[in-house]
Write an enzyme that holds these catalytic residues in place. Sequence first.
Site, PDB file in Angstrom:
ATOM      1  N   LYS A 119       0.897  -1.514  -0.336  1.00  0.00           N
ATOM      2  CA  LYS A 119      -0.133  -0.243   0.024  1.00  0.00           C
ATOM      3  C   LYS A 119       0.595   1.152  -0.208  1.00  0.00           C
ATOM      4  CE  LYS A 119      -3.845  -0.487   1.043  1.00  0.00           C
ATOM      5  NZ  LYS A 119      -5.013  -0.614  -0.126  1.00  0.00           N
TER       6      LYS A 119
HETATM    7  N1  GLU Z   1      -6.649  -0.552  -2.550  1.00  0.00           N
HETATM    8  C1  GLU Z   1      -7.572  -1.980  -2.982  1.00  0.00           C
HETATM    9  C2  GLU Z   1      -8.196  -2.440  -1.219  1.00  0.00           C
HETATM   10  O1  GLU Z   1      -7.618  -1.851  -0.795  1.00  0.00           O
HETATM   11  C3  GLU Z   1      -7.458  -2.579  -4.309  1.00  0.00           C
HETATM   12  C4  GLU Z   1      -5.961  -3.066  -4.365  1.00  0.00           C
HETATM   13  C5  GLU Z   1      -6.139  -3.279  -6.355  1.00  0.00           C
HETATM   14  O2  GLU Z   1      -6.572  -3.520  -6.533  1.00  0.00           O
HETATM   15  O3  GLU Z   1      -4.716  -3.907  -5.884  1.00  0.00           O
HETATM   16  O4  GLU Z   1      -8.187  -3.827  -1.860  1.00  0.00           O
END
Ligand code: GLU
Length: 429
Positions: A119
Site C-alpha cells: 500500500k
Molecule cells: N485498494 C484496493 C484494496 O484496498 C484495491 C487494491 C488492488 O486492486 O490492488 O483492496
Amino acid sequence: MARIEHPAATETPLEWDTPLFRTARTQFEQALPHADVSPVVAARLRHPERAVMVSIPISRDDGTVEVFPGYRVQHSTVLGPTKGGMRYDPEVTLGECAALATWMTWKCALLRLPYGGAKGGIRCHPKELSEDELERLTRRFTVELVSVIGPQEDIPAPDMATNEQTMAWMMDTYSMQVGHAVPEIVTGKPISVGGSVLRHEATGAGVVMVADRACRQLGFRLSESRCVVQGFGNVGGIAAQELAERGAAVTAVSDVSGGIYRAGGLDLQSVREWVAVNSALAGYPHATPITNAELLELPCDVLVLAAREDQITEENAGRIAARVIAEGANGPTSIEADAILAERGVVVLPDVLTNAGGVTVSYFEWVQDLGRFFWTREETRARLAEKLGDAFDRVWELADDRLLTLRGAALVTGIREVAGAIEARGLFP
Ligand code: GLU
C-alpha cells in the site's frame, strides 16, 4: 529455521507505530494461536519486508513549488509480486501504509491470488489540487518509485482519492521510462489502456456478493432487507446500487458532507443525479438530512461501511443497531468495537474478505494484460462471484469449526496460506 530466536519479535518498531498499525498487529496476534504457524514464520510476518519514503516536489499552478511526502510499503513477497492501492489523503503515513499493506497480504492470500500485500500514497489534500497538479504529482511519484514497482515486483491500483485517470498517468509514466507500453504495471486503468471491464465496480459488487452469501447463511434474504451505506464513492455508491438492484431498500447513504435518510428507501437514481450536479449529498431535497454518526446507528439488516478506517469504535459499538456489518473500507472497526459487536451478536463481515472484489478483479486485469487477451463482463463477474464464494465458504466453515469470529477466521485463513508458502520455500540462503 525453528532454531532462530527472535527476542524482539513482538515489539513494534517505532517507524510503524501508529493506531492503525497497532490494530493490524493486534488482529494478527489474536489470530496467531489459531493459525498453527511456527514462531519464526510469525516473526517474519509481523513487519513489512520493505518500505520506501520519497519527497515529491511539484510546481503548483501559481508557479510556487511544494514538496509532498509519499510512501510505498511492501509487506510480503513470498507468494508473488506485491499488490495494493495508492491513496491520496491527509492521513497517509508510513504506519498507515504498513497496516494497509499487511491487510492486503491476508486479503490476497485468503483469495488465493499469487500476490503479497502493498500500500502506498501521498500525504496531501487531493481536493485542494487541480487536475494538472494531480497529474504532475502522480507522474513524479511514479518516477520516484520506478526502481521498486514493476509488473513482477509491485503493482499499484486505485485507493482513496485515486482513480482510473491516476492509474493511466502511472502506466504512461512507467511505460515512458522503459520505452514500451506496460499495461500490467498498474490495475484499475481505463479500459482503453488494458483495464478490466469490471474493475470500476468490482469492490462494491463484491461487497454485495459477500453480504448476500452471509444473509443466506444467517437465514434471511438480502433482497428483502433494509440497508444503510456509509460512503457514496466508488465502493459505497456501487454497493448501494447493487443492493437496490437486488431488491433491498437502501434507507440511508452518506458522504463527507453528511447523510440522507428515507424510511421507505431512497431513489438512488435521483440521488446520483443530485451528486453529479452538486458533487455532494448535502442539500438533497427528497430525504431527511442526518449526520454520519447518526447514520451508523440506524436500525437496519445490513450496514455497509464504505468510507474509511476507524468508524465503529468503543464509543459507538454498543449503539449499532444492524444485524450484519459489511466492511467495504479497510479497517473501519476498532479492536475494542470488534469485541463489543461480537458480544452483542452483530455479525461483522471483515474487510479482508468483504472488499476483496477489488483486488480480485485487479488480479484478473493483470492476468489479461500479461496474456494480451481480454474477457467479457459476464465472464469476469462470474469468476469474481466464484472466487469470493469460495473464500467466503472457507471462512464460514473455519469460524464454525473453531468458534472464531469471521474476522478471526479470515485472518487465520490468510495467515496460514502465506505461512505455508514460507515453510515450503525455506530461508534463503
Ligand atoms: N485498494 C484496493 C484494496 O484496498 C484495491 C487494491 C488492488 O486492486 O490492488 O483492496
